[in-house]
Motif scaffolding. Sequence first.
Motif, PDB file in Angstrom:
ATOM      1  N   ALA A   1       0.944  -1.114  -0.006  1.00 22.41           N
ATOM      2  CA  ALA A   1       0.013  -0.089   0.064  1.00 22.41           C
ATOM      3  C   ALA A   1       1.046   1.423   0.243  1.00 22.41           C
ATOM      4  CB  ALA A   1      -0.891   0.080   1.188  1.00 22.41           C
TER       5      ALA A   1
ATOM      6  N   ARG B   1      -7.477  -7.438  -7.626  1.00 18.08           N
ATOM      7  CA  ARG B   1      -6.366  -7.048  -7.148  1.00 18.08           C
ATOM      8  C   ARG B   1      -5.776  -5.726  -7.693  1.00 18.08           C
ATOM      9  NH1 ARG B   1      -1.178 -10.992  -5.853  1.00 18.08           N
ATOM     10  NH2 ARG B   1      -1.821 -11.517  -3.638  1.00 18.08           N
TER      11      ARG B   1
ATOM     12  N   ARG C   1      -6.244  -1.960  -6.369  1.00 21.94           N
ATOM     13  CA  ARG C   1      -5.430  -1.170  -5.371  1.00 21.94           C
ATOM     14  C   ARG C   1      -4.617  -0.219  -6.342  1.00 21.94           C
ATOM     15  NH1 ARG C   1      -1.673  -4.169  -3.654  1.00 21.94           N
ATOM     16  NH2 ARG C   1      -1.566  -3.453  -1.614  1.00 21.94           N
TER      17      ARG C   1
ATOM     18  N   GLU D   1      -7.723  -3.535   2.947  1.00 20.23           N
ATOM     19  CA  GLU D   1      -6.758  -4.642   2.390  1.00 20.23           C
ATOM     20  C   GLU D   1      -7.235  -5.891   3.080  1.00 20.23           C
ATOM     21  OE1 GLU D   1      -3.718  -2.429   0.159  1.00 20.23           O
ATOM     22  OE2 GLU D   1      -4.412  -4.550   0.506  1.00 20.23           O
TER      23      GLU D   1
END
Lengths: 17, 252
Positions: free
Chosen positions: B32, B107, B110, B157
């Motif tokens: 992140a 994913r 993100r 997350e």
Amino acid sequence: LKEKHKILHRLLQNSTS
Amino acid sequence: DSQLAPGVSMGELDRIAQNIIKSHLETCQYTAEELQQLAWQTHSYEEVKMYQSKSREVLWQQCAIQITHAIQYVVEFAKRITGFMELCQNDQILLLKSGCLEVVLVRMCRAFNPLNNTVLFEGKYGGMQMFKALGCDDLVSAVFDFAKSLCSLQLTEEEIALFSAAVLISTDRPWLMEPRKVQKLQEKIYFALQHIMQKNHMDEDALAKLIGRIPTLAALCTLHTEELQAFQQLHPETVNVLFPPLYKELFN
């Protein structure tokens, strides 16, 4: 299935990368 | 350790959740923090023009390489999930073959910036126009739409981790040898996800909305297969010689 997916099978068998 | 349902305790759900979240954090390709640092690094006008001027074969190959790279991280994600490795080998292969691209797409949210509709690709963020040379605008815009809609759910997350696992460990895949075993594990993952989402989201329907995205995920993967088949008809040598072997094994 393993025969047709040799690379995937090998990745699953190998120790953690 | 109170019972939530026959054979399922809070303690067990917590263990499963923590294992999956740990696996995700270890295998998510970019942390992140890294994504935060890259956030406003966008491909310049010249760089976008450079992508647009590539031949169709070259850009397809570049994308196939990036997708395959991401899939390798998903394989590692699966391997570190205790319940997944307890499934028989046949089902491990089957679930990964049919679910790995769906997990990559989850994913992807993100690494997607919904404020300017850009995605992280080869080190910087870029918009849909970067992929024009692929010649599959419908697929690209559908992928961007999906990423944007997933971002709007503002998943943490932990939620992304559990949802990725639930998408992967799916009973909807044909030819599973032990579907009941897969179902039990998937149910526990959804229980854990529900518990976490109830704490994090004001919207009671947040989990239902998330589950509602699953048909779109499947449709995107079908569209990808179709586009690949069409591309391969025109450029068989590019695919056979230049595409990553794992990509061909999974999608050919």
